[in-house]
Design an enzyme around this catalytic site. Structure first.
Site, PDB file in Angstrom:
ATOM      1  N   LYS A 121       0.812  -1.233   0.000  1.00 52.80           N
ATOM      2  CA  LYS A 121       0.000   0.000   0.000  1.00 52.80           C
ATOM      3  C   LYS A 121       0.842   1.278   0.000  1.00 52.80           C
ATOM      4  O   LYS A 121       0.424   2.288  -0.558  1.00 52.80           O
ATOM      5  CB  LYS A 121      -0.928   0.026   1.220  1.00 52.80           C
ATOM      6  N   ASP A 150     -10.117   3.041   2.460  1.00 52.03           N
ATOM      7  CA  ASP A 150     -10.228   2.518   3.834  1.00 52.03           C
ATOM      8  C   ASP A 150     -10.886   3.546   4.766  1.00 52.03           C
ATOM      9  O   ASP A 150     -11.581   3.183   5.714  1.00 52.03           O
ATOM     10  CB  ASP A 150      -8.843   2.156   4.389  1.00 52.03           C
TER      11      ASP A 150
END
Ligand code: ATR
Length: 277
Positions: free
Chosen positions: A67, A103
């Site tokens: 990420k 997220d």
């Protein structure tokens, strides 16, 4: 494979529930598309991504450990992903990769959908952990106008770094980890969130004293295996409202699906049951 090609880049990826989630929506909305698992090691990340582009993928999600690396590999990264310090969703258009982070949306929407009357602005939030998930949680809380965040992490320097690089560092205060300070802070908390892996199946349990927990505080655990963690069970026993972690996984997938397929999908009870089985 024909249609809109999407998938998940990570290492390992075999355990992921994302193909189940995206596959459910592709069927539900009658779309022509696929979501595959794309296992790429750190060494093979760049060449693997070139191959994904060459194969005409519309986009992909990113999970551990890539990420942060995607921040530099994308052609553009939006302000939200920069603020979180991680990209979890990429959209490819004319060979150009745009990165975002869903997220934050996943965390906030899960709480809003399960606890619609919860008021983020009503008081401080205690956040346990300072890893990747904590960064998204803190960013989401700041965006929702939480007045103060009290952050506690085993490695205190990581909490300090998170605070220094947050969009509103003056709203975040670090608490000690072993000092019992988190247990004291929950007496005034409006929200308690566990973002550590403690309490997950096979991991040590989360030690936190809930004896002074504000009886109205919402308790949320982003761990979803088991769904009812020991923290949530203890909070529920005390009569506190709770929100389980599976919804964060489900809701973070929605904006990605929308970017790729042009449809904002719903989280249904049927989908939630499929994923928690
Ligand atoms: P994620 O992306 O899921 O947040 P991560 O970045 O590896 O994963 O972060 C894991 C979090 O769980 C961290 O806050 C970590 O604390 P450290 O920063 O001290 O490593 C926390 N964690 C994991 N195992 C732990 C343990 N045994 N005791 C206390 N905290 C733990």
């Amino acid at each position: 494979m024909t249609g809109t090609k999407t998938g998940l880049v990570g290492h390992p990826v075999s355990h992921s529930k994302s193909p189940l989630i995206h596959g459910y929506w592709i069927r539900k909305y009658g779309l022509n598309g696929s979501y595959s698992l794309l296992d790429l090691s750190c060494e093979g990340l760049q060449s693997g991504i070139e191959k994904i582009k060459a194969e005409g993928f519309r986009g992909f999600n990113i999970t551990v450990p890539h990420k942060v690396a995607l921040l530099d590999l994308c052609d553009e990264v939006n302000a939200l992903a920069r603020a979180v310090g991680a990209v979890n969703t990429v959209t490819i258009e004319n060979g150009r990769m745009s990165g975002t982070n869903t997220d934050v949306f996943g965390f906030i929407e899960n709480i809003k959908s399960k606890s619609p009357t919860f008021d983020f602005k009503a008081g401080p939030a205690v956040v346990l952990g300072a890893g990747g998930a904590a960064r998204a949680v803190v960013q989401g809380l700041l965006m929702e106008g939480v007045p103060e965040i009290l952050l506690s992490n085993r490695t205190e320097s990581k909490a300090d770094t998170l605070i220094e690089t947050a969009s509103e560092p003056n709203k975040i205060k670090r608490l000690g980890w072993n000092s019992g300070e988190a247990g004291e802070a929950v007496s005034t908390a409006n929200l308690l969130v566990n973002t550590t892996s403690l309490g997950m199946t096979g991991k040590p349990k989360l030690e936190i004293d809930l004896s002074s927990l504000n009886p109205r505080a919402l308790v949320h655990d982003i761990v979803y295996a088991p769904l009812m963690t020991e923290l949530l069970l203890r909070a529920q026993e005390r009569g506190n409202p709770i929100v389980t972690g599976i919804g964060m996984l489900l809701h973070q997938a929605r904006p990605a699906f929308s970017l790729w397929h042009g449809v904002m999908p719903d989280v249904t009870d049927e989908l939630e049951a499929m994923v928690t089985q």
